[in-house]
Scaffold this active site. Structure first.
Site, mmCIF file in Angstrom:
data_model
loop_
_atom_site.group_PDB
_atom_site.id
_atom_site.type_symbol
_atom_site.label_atom_id
_atom_site.label_comp_id
_atom_site.label_asym_id
_atom_site.label_seq_id
_atom_site.Cartn_x
_atom_site.Cartn_y
_atom_site.Cartn_z
ATOM 1 N N GLY A 45 0.808 -1.220 0.000
ATOM 2 C CA GLY A 45 0.000 0.000 0.000
ATOM 3 C C GLY A 45 0.840 1.268 0.000
ATOM 4 N N GLU A 88 2.732 -8.231 -1.619
ATOM 5 C CA GLU A 88 1.528 -8.847 -1.046
ATOM 6 C C GLU A 88 1.452 -10.345 -1.291
ATOM 7 O OE1 GLU A 88 1.581 -5.998 -2.754
ATOM 8 O OE2 GLU A 88 0.251 -4.516 -1.846
#
Ligand code: CAA
Length: 262
Positions: free
Chosen positions: A113, A136
């Site tokens: 993010g 991720e």
């Protein structure tokens, strides 16, 4: 408004100044949780609504711009809670509504993010210490704040696939060469460079800055025909502004323009 997860400041000394937002959860490498994202959204909106602010800079610490969404929070979700709470989406999209230029000044880790947040900004300036990545996949998930969409647009499919599928990090030099970053500077010059870029924007005509950002975003987000049409309409519309009269008169009379941002 007082904030717990960010620091907010105004820099510069002209009539139009720069809004500076520093992500400030140092113990968690600025991991992005709801508290931080809600505050970031509120600060961005407040600067966007303030006529005395021309551009906004978002930065982090020396060690991390942001190491991603808060994994401690993500770990508590199942599908139903992620879906019904609109996990990540709810308070991550605010930055897309900001009309003034937003500059990311990135040192250290910009992962997950954090990399996605940098990519949502209009200009990314990197310290030579910056490291970008979308790790991720190592958590059994995929990027959830636009990474699989913005990364290929920024650096092409080959490199985006490499980063998203292998979770490897890209240093500042590679990120600049690939097109994710517009400038690299020594870490101790990062904030000055970003504030300098913002000051350069602050000295320009207000409507033309908004229109330029809107048009480049059309190129990035939509098809060519639509983008050309939006550009043409805004190009024509700017002839109705005082700043266009001033900018052209100043050029033709060989003097410095004094924009009214109107
Ligand atoms: N969420 C929560 N906490 C985090 C975090 C994160 N994303 N990243 C780092 N932290 C915490 C660590 O848990 C650690 O806390 P403690 O001191 O309490 O143990 C502290 O920050 C310092 O981190 P490290 O000790 O790990 O520091 P390091 O220098 O050894 O490693 C790092 C740095 C490589 C960035 C490593 O912290 C790391 O890999 N972080 C996770 C990166 C990641 O996977 N990001 C993606 C998250 S998911 C996401 O972002 C989804 C999305 O698309 C929005």
């Amino acid at each position: 408004m007082s904030y717990e997860n960010i620091l907010v400041d105004v820099r510069g000394d002209g009539a139009v100044r720069t809004g500076l937002i520093t992500l400030n959860r140092p113990k968690a490498l600025n991991a992005l949780n709801d508290g931080l994202m809600d505050e970031l959204g509120a600060a961005l909106k407040a600067f966007d609504a303030d006529a005395g602010i021309g551009a906004i800079v978002i930065t982090g610490s020396e060690k991390a711009f942001a190491a991603g969404a808060d994994i401690g929070v993500l770990a508590q979700h199942d599908f139903v809670s992620a879906y019904t709470s609109d996990l990540i989406t709810r308070n991550w999209e605010t930055i897309r509504t900001i009309r003034k230029p937003v500059i990311a000044a990135v040192a250290g880790f910009a992962l997950g993010g954090g990399c996605e947040l940098a990519m949502m900004c209009d200009i990314v300036i990197a310290a030579d210490t910056a490291k970008f990545g979308q790790p991720e996949i190592k958590l059994g998930i995929i990027p959830g704040a636009g990474g699989t969409q913005r990364l290929p647009r920024a650096i092409g499919k080959a490199k985006a696939m490499d980063l998203v599928l292998t979770a490897r990090m890209m240093d500042a030099v590679e990120a600049e060469r690939a097109g994710l970053v517009s400038r690299i500077v020594p870490a101790d010059k990062l904030l000055d460079e970003a504030l300098g870029a913002a000051a350069a924007i602050n000295a320009l005509g207000g409507p033309s800055v908004l229109a330029a950002k809107e048009c480049v975003n059309r190129a990035y987000e939509g098809g060519l025909n639509d983008g050309i049409l939006v550009e043409r309409r805004l190009f024509h519309a700017l002839f109705g502004t005082a700043d266009q009269k001033e900018g052209m008169d100043a050029f033709l009379n060989k003097r410095k323009p004094a924009f009214k941002r109107a």
